[in-house]
Each structure stands twice: as structure tokens, then as C-alpha cells.
Design an enzyme around this catalytic site. Structure first.
Site, PDB file in Angstrom:
ATOM      1  N   ILE A   1       0.837  -1.205   0.000  1.00  0.00           N
ATOM      2  CA  ILE A   1       0.000   0.000   0.000  1.00  0.00           C
ATOM      3  C   ILE A   1       0.867   1.249   0.000  1.00  0.00           C
ATOM      4  O   ILE A   1       1.848   1.330   0.739  1.00  0.00           O
ATOM      5  CB  ILE A   1      -0.898   0.016   1.263  1.00  0.00           C
ATOM      6  CG1 ILE A   1      -1.745  -1.257   1.334  1.00  0.00           C
ATOM      7  CG2 ILE A   1      -1.773   1.260   1.279  1.00  0.00           C
ATOM      8  CD1 ILE A   1      -2.213  -1.596   2.735  1.00  0.00           C
ATOM      9  N   CYS A   2       0.489   2.223  -0.814  1.00  0.00           N
ATOM     10  CA  CYS A   2       1.182   3.500  -0.799  1.00  0.00           C
ATOM     11  C   CYS A   2       0.301   4.511  -0.090  1.00  0.00           C
ATOM     12  O   CYS A   2      -0.682   4.990  -0.657  1.00  0.00           O
ATOM     13  CB  CYS A   2       1.476   3.966  -2.230  1.00  0.00           C
ATOM     14  SG  CYS A   2       2.390   5.502  -2.277  1.00  0.00           S
ATOM     15  N   LEU A   3       0.621   4.802   1.152  1.00  0.00           N
ATOM     16  CA  LEU A   3      -0.174   5.752   1.932  1.00  0.00           C
ATOM     17  C   LEU A   3       0.770   6.495   2.874  1.00  0.00           C
ATOM     18  O   LEU A   3       1.567   5.861   3.568  1.00  0.00           O
ATOM     19  CB  LEU A   3      -1.257   4.984   2.720  1.00  0.00           C
ATOM     20  CG  LEU A   3      -2.188   5.843   3.576  1.00  0.00           C
ATOM     21  CD1 LEU A   3      -3.026   6.782   2.719  1.00  0.00           C
ATOM     22  CD2 LEU A   3      -3.110   4.962   4.418  1.00  0.00           C
TER      23      LEU A   3
END
Ligand code: ZN
Ligand code: ZN
Ligand code: ZN
Ligand code: ZN
Ligand code: ZN
Ligand code: ZN
Lengths: 219, 574
Positions: free
Chosen positions: A87-89
Site C-alpha cells: 500500500i502507498c499511503l
């Protein structure tokens, strides 16, 4: 008691006691530092009706360093790797604050599904799909929700014809394109594979010549 | 005595050259500072000393961490005086501006409160009307400048109102322990209700002392962070040094590490300074002559920090390629290494493959390291590297240091043209790699030498100090091989002509001298011949050292005079 353990135990207990929330945190094995989070897909999104599971690893220096999370359920989303679930967060990286909790982080993931950020993608191909053809992207995301996250419409549909059509959608391709090359005598699975690899969708369709595709199919 | 100087014919012309004589005269015999207790044997070694700076030596200064801290303190005091703020605040302002005083003064005079907010010293006076307006301010104040994530996103996604304290912006000096919180106050991080000591920055976000300690320690130890933000979500205040020190009062090593991080940030912000790259060394080198990139076309800034270490902490101020790549400049050294990486596959293929005999065209495999090839079929003798007849190489292979473009092409007529350019590259590469390999083997050579030195003390009446000539010789050989290695990288790119020929003459002389001395060091020791061996080794070491001097000095002067012309475009040259 170990400060990290106390905090994690409290977080798990708080989450259980909160009946208004639809976020769940469960143990995977006996370790309280390897957990499974889950939440329903947000309404009015292609993820609606799906049930999404997240792998949670709590590092030694938690909560002073961010928790590690990745999707267990396959998700078709620009900020989630379609292969690994990574996940890119921002809050999972440098915007992390020790006051954030597992629950608040899972809520952030849930809202990430509402508002993709294609300019900061995790999966470039999916992000491209999102920006070039939002409608087609939504279709694929909905199919993935159906097939991988137990979304509506998936139950009882076991006919082979149906699953073949799904395959096309999952790959984010147009059925007409697949049919076109299948008609040339190539095996359907291979056509889907090649078109997916060449990213034969949206604006790309006009850029890739048929010869090029046939050349790839002949390899 | 004269029998001790029983040089071979080859050695006869060693001292014939005029430049040799003049150099020798110039040197004198002042003891060099690294020869402690070796005066007795210094008489034998009129090794060049460091009295006057050579063209290939660059003026630089080593600074201890304390010295850097003094420079930092002076800047802080200066800013503190001008702005009328305490030193903790001045320090945060300077760090925010990467220690650029002029820019800080300009910006601060223009809008002091905006700079203070951006530096994490004070909160925005009012909650900004929208999160997007807050984003640029926050991203400036945030230490995580590398983040490409738009910060406004977090706010939107979490959909939670910002719980900032309504207190107006405060300039804070030392972070003070907050007065007792109204009961019951539970730390929102550890949920430990037995905690009694709470700390907060001027934003009033209170957390227990234990959490602050764990957080600050993680930031310093694991992330190497020098700007430590408040733990509250989206709070951009940065902890001043006094606060960090207070939190770490029980942990001096972590506080020490924090101070080192501050020094590193200061050094990293100043182009005149470089932190010593050797592990756990805390020295800094100042080399203003190499602070501008443009200077790197005329000098090779090989510097050394002040740490007392063996080997000394030598490094290049201009690049991270290799500690000492003299005589070649950083840009050319970099180009060469890139070429070696790119061509290594092809080069390996060629190297590991057979060649055709230039006379009968039968296939010949290279065996061992010797370049002297003999065709099994026609007995033709030739050089593996240049493919030319071995007879033209004379008794020594050294004359093969020069790649003869014209004759080489004739000899390799049978080979393809692309192969010819590869051969040209391989000519230089093989020699470069050979010297690199040999220099690496110096550890082995050194232990062999040590053994020999022990033997000598037993078999002769020489003292420990007297047998040091072997060690000295090994050190010199290693040093010169490093020079030689890089001369091949340089020669590959040098344009054909008179200057290149002179360069290669110097290179050949140095190479011959080094190989001679190497051979002598590997030879058997006969107890009776030790005095003569010692004399020979000592003489040859002096000679090798002088040849190295000449090589380095002449090349460095060539750069300063703009004498070198390249056969490719080199960055910074017209
Ligand atoms: Zn606490
Ligand atoms: Zn705060
Ligand atoms: Zn050092
Ligand atoms: Zn360099
Ligand atoms: Zn032959
Ligand atoms: Zn040769």
C-alpha cells in the site's frame, strides 16, 4: 508489562468493544504483533459489498514507528499493488504519528479506497488505467471485488463462460479486443496475457499496432 | 661496496635522466613526520618529504566535531543576536534554512512568523481555512522533505477534525515540563495510567516522559533524524535541543548521537566541508579549493582526516569513487569506471575466449597471466594484449604500455574492426585491472614481507628498525600501483599526440621501476646477501618513489595548465 504489548492489547480490546465501528482486528496466531484487520468496502465505490482483509505487522518500535500493513485481499486500486497488496499511503510512512492507532489506520485504508491518488501510484499499470478510462477501471475494480472480496454477483456463478468473461475484465481489457485476436486463431488465454502485458487499453489501443500484437502472440 | 650496487643492465639507465637528478637535489633529507623513531634509517631514505606542497597535493584542514560545533555555535549566536531570539530557536531557524544565514536573514526580515511556522518553532496563528492551504507550510516544516505524498491527503482521508490547541502561536525557548495535568490524565500513546511525568512542546500536546524518550530515541537511533517533530498527528512543531536533551537526560550516548547528527547536517549544508566517510569517524575535512564542481577539472582533491588510524583516512573530496584516484580527475575516473561496468561482459567474453595466431590463424588459448604467447602450431611468439610480435617487445613487456594505434591495427587486420576498438579498450583495461589486483594483493605481500623481516632479524644482526626497509618498500609499491592503475584510465581518454607520449613515457618509467622493486621483494633471501639486498631495496624504493612523484606532479601540472586533451567529451572541458 511491555509498553508495546499493553498498547496493542488495549487497541484490540477497544476495537472489539466499539460496536458502532465496522472495523475488525483479529489474531492470526498466538502473537499479538501479527494481526489481521478487515473492513467492508466503502459505499458508492467499486469496492462496495466486498470484504477486505489486511495483514498487520507491528514493529518492535511501535507506536514510534509506523505499523506495517498490506492487503491480503486482492484489490484493483492505483495505490495498492495488484500483485503483492503493498500500500502507498503517507501515514504508513513519514506522516505516521504515534497517536494513530491500528483502527484509525484501517479507517484511513478504507477511505483510501474512496479516494485513489493516481499521481502517487503503487501500481503504475492500474493507475494508468484509472487515469485513461475511469469507467473501464471501475468495471475491473468491481469484478475484482466480486471475485476476490466476495462482492455482490459473485455467488452461484460458476459457469465457465462467465469466468472467461471475468478474466477479460480482470485484466482490464475490452472483450471486443480479445475476441478480435482470438478470431485470428490464437488461444484466448494467451491473447489476454499478451494484451495485458502490452497494456492494450484506453489511449494505448491507438498506439499499439496489430502487427506488434501478432508478433508478440507468435513468440 | 660497489658490488652491492650490482644492478642489471636494465637498471643502468635509472639515474641517467636529468629530471631525476634535479629532483633528487631538491628533495633534501629532512625527516618526514610519519617516520617516528626511524632516524637511523631515514638517512638511507631520502624519500620526498612534505615540506612544500606539491601540485598534486591540495590544501585542506581536518576539523574535529568540537571544532565544527564551535562554528555552529558562532552562527547560532550571530542569528540569536540579530533576531533577538534564544539560541534554541536560532538553531532551529538555521537548520531549517540549511545553515544559509543570508537567506535566513532575508526570509525572516520579510516574514518572521511564516519562517517560524515553517521551521517548526511556532504554530500557525489561526487554523488555516482549508487543509490545502496548510499543506505547503507543513511540508516545509516537515523533516521528511523527501516525501512525494501530498500532505493534504492525510487530512482528507482520515476525515477527522484537527484537534489543535486554540492557544495562539508562542515562541518557545526550552521545552518545559508541563505542570501537573488535571486528573485523570492518561498518556494517549501508551495508555499507561501510572505515568506521572508529562512533557509537551509549546503546542501543549502532552505525552508521558517514557513515550517521549522512546520516540526521540527511535527517531535518532533508527532514522538518523535531527528535526524531531511533536508526536501529535499533523503537528509540525520541532523539539528544540534543550527539550531533546532533557528527554535524553538518562541516555548520554543517544544525546551524543543527536549532536553528531546536527554536526553532519551542518557539514552537509556547507560545500567547503565533508564528513569523513570512514565508519564511525567523526572528523570533518575542510577543502574550499574543491568546493565548486568547476574546480574538479583542474585538481584531484585527495584529502585526509585528522584521525590517527592505520591506514589513514584518505578520501576524495570531489567524488565517492575511490579514496585516491590520482592522477586522474574525478570526471574521467567516473567515466572510466562506467565504461568498465558497461563493457565488462564483452570484455570478459573476449578475455575468456581464444584468439587467432596472427601468422597461421590457428586458435590459441591464453594460459596463466603471462602475455607472452607462443603458437603451438607455428611457434610464432606474440603479445596477447597487442597481438604484435613478441620480439619487438624486447626483454621486457613494459614497452607494451603504449597502445600503438597504427601498428596495432595492422597486426589485428584479421580481426574485425569493432574488435579493434575493444582491443584498444582491453589494452588499458587489462593493465588497469592488473594493477588493481596487485595492489589488493598487498595484504598478502605485506605478511610475506613481515615474515621475511622476522627471518632477517634471526639470520643477520640487523635490528627491527633496520629491517623496516621491507615494509617501506611494500607500502611504496602499493601506493605506486594505485597511481599506475589510474594512469591507464587517463591514458585511455587522452588524445593522441606529444603530450600523451610524454605521459606514457612517465608511466612506463614508473611501471618498470615498480615491477623491478616488486620482483626484488618476492625474491629469495640469502642471509649473506642481506646487506646488499637492503641496499638494493632501499635504493629502488627511493627511485620508485621519485618516479611516482614525477608522474603525479607532471599530471597535476598538466591539469592546472590545461595541457591535457581528450579523445572524448569530458564534462567541464571545451
Ligand atoms: Zn506514554
Ligand atoms: Zn504538538
Ligand atoms: Zn576519518
Ligand atoms: Zn574524485
Ligand atoms: Zn601460429
Ligand atoms: Zn604487447
Amino acid at each position: 508489562m511491555d509498553a508495546r504489548l499493553r498498547r496493542v492489547n488495549k487497541e484490540i480490546a477497544d476495537c472489539k468493544n466499539d460496536r458502532s465501528s465496522n472495523i475488525r482486528i483479529d489474531l492470526i496466531d498466538s502473537s499479538p504483533f501479527h494481526l489481521k484487520g478487515s473492513f467492508p468496502g466503502p459505499q458508492d465505490t467499486p469496492y462496495e459489498g466486498g470484504h477486505f482483509e489486511v495483514d498487520i505487522v507491528i514493529p518492535d518500535s511501535y507506536p514510534f514507528q509506523p505499523v506495517k500493513m498490506k492487503f491480503i485481499t486482492k484489490v484493483y486500486h492505483p495505490n495498492v499493488s495488484s500483485a503483492s497488496g503493498a500500500i502507498c499511503l503517507d501515514i504508513l510512512k513519514d506522516a505516521w504519528s504515534p497517536v494513530l492507532t491500528l483502527k484509525s489506520t484501517l479507517i484511513s485504508l478504507q477511505s483510501l479506497l474512496c479516494s485513489p491518488e493516481p499521481n502517487d501510484p503503487q501500481d503504475a499499470e492500474v493507475a494508468k488505467h484509472y487515469t485513461t478510462s475511469k469507467r473501464s477501471f471501475d468495471d475491473t475494480a468491481r469484478y475484482w471485488t466480486q471475485i476476490y472480496a466476495g462482492g455482490p454477483g459473485s455467488r452461484g456463478k460458476t459457469e465457465t463462460k462467465e469466468s472467461v468473461r471475468d478474466e477479460v475484465a480482470i485484466a482490464g481489457l475490452e472483450k471486443a479486443h480479445v475476441d478480435q485476436f482470438e478470431a485470428l486463431g490464437f488461444e484466448r488465454g494467451k491473447v489476454i496475457d499478451v494484451l495485458r502485458r502490452l497494456n492494450y487499453r484506453g489511449a494505448n489501443v491507438s498506439k499499439i499496432t496489430e502487427d506488434r500484437i501478432v508478433e508478440e502472440l507468435l513468440k | 661496496m660497489s658490488s652491492d650496487y650490482d644492478y642489471s643492465d636494465d637498471d643502468g639507465d635509472y639515474y641517467d635522466e636529468d629530471d631525476m637528478m634535479s629532483t633528487q637535489d631538491d628533495e633534501g633529507s629532512a625527516p618526514s613526520d610519519d617516520d617516528m623513531d626511524m632516524d637511523a634509517f631515514n638517512d638511507d631514505f631520502s624519500v620526498p618529504t612534505r615540506n612544500a606542497r606539491k601540485s598534486y597535493e591540495i590544501e585542506h584542514e581536518s576539523l574535529s566535531q568540537t571544532a565544527i560545533e564551535k562554528l555552529m555555535a558562532a552562527d547560532i549566536e550571530h542569528i540569536s543576536g540579530i533576531f533577538g531570539v534564544d539560541e534554541g530557536t536560532a538553531s532551529l531557524l538555521l537548520r531549517h534554512m540549511n545553515w544559509n544565514k543570508e537567506r535566513l536573514i532575508e526570509k525572516y526580515m520579510d516574514n518572521a512568523s511564516a519562517v517560524s511556522v515553517a521551521a517548526g518553532i511556532s504554530l500557525p496563528s489561526r487554523s488555516p481555512p482549508s487543509s490545502s492551504a496548510a499543506a505547503p507550510i507543513r511540508s516545509q516544516g516537515s523533516s521528511a522533505r523527501s516525501s512525494s505524498v501530498p500532505l493534504g491527503r492525510t487530512t482528507r482521508q482520515r476525515g477527522k477534525p484537527n484537534s489543535r490547541s486554540p492557544t495562539p502561536a508562542l515562541m518557545h525557548g526550552s521545552g518545559r515540563s508541563q505542570a501537573a495535568k488535571p486528573e485523570p490524565f492518561v498518556c494517549p500513546i501508551c495508555f499507561d495510567d501510572s505515568q506521572t511525568s508529562f512533557l509537551a512542546l509549546s503546542c501543549d500536546h502532552s505525552f508521558c516522559a517514557g513515550c517521549w524518550n522512546a520516540y526521540v530515541t527511535t527517531k535518532i537511533r533508527e532514522e538518523g533524524e535531527h528535526a524531531i517533530r511533536c508526536m501529535a498527528e499533523e503537528c509540525s512543531l520541532v523539539a528544540p535541543d534543550s527539550f531533546v536533551q532533557n528527554v535524553l537526560s538518562e541516555d548520554p550516548p543517544t544525546w551524543g548521537r543527536f549532536q553528531e547528527l546536527l554536526v553532519r547536517h551542518f557539514v552537509g549544508s556547507n560545500p567547503n566541508l565533508k564528513y569523513c566517510p570512514y565508519p564511525s569517524c567523526t572528523f570533518t575535512v575542510s577543502c574550499p579549493a574543491a568546493s565548486h564542481k568547476s574546480a574538479l577539472t583542474t585538481i584531484v582533491p585527495t584529502v585526509q582526516c585528522g584521525a590517527v588510524a592505520t591506514p589513514p583516512h584518505k578520501f576524495c573530496f570531489g567524488c565517492p569513487i575511490e579514496a585516491d584516484h590520482r592522477p586522474v580527475i574525478c570526471g574521467v575516473a567516473k567515466m572510466w569506471l562506467k565504461k568498465c561496468r558497461d563493457d565488462s561482459e564483452t570484455a570478459n567474453w573476449i578475455k575468456s575466449n581464444t584468439k587467432e595466431c596472427s601468422k597461421c590463424m590457428s586458435t590459441i588459448e591464453k594460459n596463466g597471466g603471462c602475455n607472452h604467447m607462443t603458437c603451438k602450431k607455428c611457434k610464432h611468439e606474440f603479445c596477447w594484449v597487442c597481438m604484435g610480435p613478441w620480439s619487438e617487445h624486447g626483454t621486457a613487456w613494459y614497452s607494451c604500455n603504449r597502445f600503438d594505434e597504427k601498428e596495432g591495427v595492422d597486426a589485428r587486420d584479421a580481426q574485425s574492426k569493432s574488435r579493434a576498438s575493444l582491443e584498444r579498450y582491453l589494452h588499458y583495461y587489462n593493465r588497469w585491472a592488473n594493477h588493481e589486483q596487485s595492489a589488493k594483493l598487498s595484504v598478502e605481500l605485506y605478511s610475506k614481507t613481515e615474515k621475511k623481516m622476522e627471518e632477517m632479524q634471526i639470520t643477520s644482526d640487523l635490528t627491527w628498525i633496520e629491517v623496516q626497509f621491507m615494509k617501506k618498500a611494500v607500502d611504496e609499491v602499493e601506493k605506486c600501483r594505485t597511481t599506475l592503475k589510474w594512469t591507464y584510465a587517463m591514458a585511455y581518454y587522452l588524445d593522441k599526440g606529444n603530450e600523451k607520449e610524454l605521459f606514457e613515457d612517465n608511466q612506463r618509467d614508473l611501471e618498470k621501476a615498480v615491477e623491478d622493486l616488486s620482483e626484488l621483494l618476492e625474491s629469495q633471501i640469502d642471509a649473506e646477501l642481506i646487506p646488499s639486498l637492503r641496499q638494493k631495496v632501499t635504493d629502488k624504493t627511493v627511485y620508485v618513489s621519485k618516479r611516482n612523484e614525477i608522474m603525479l606532479e607532471d599530471t597535476a601540472k598538466g591539469f592546472l595548465d590545461g595541457r591535457w586533451a581528450w579523445n572524448v567529451t569530458v564534462e567541464g572541458f571545451d
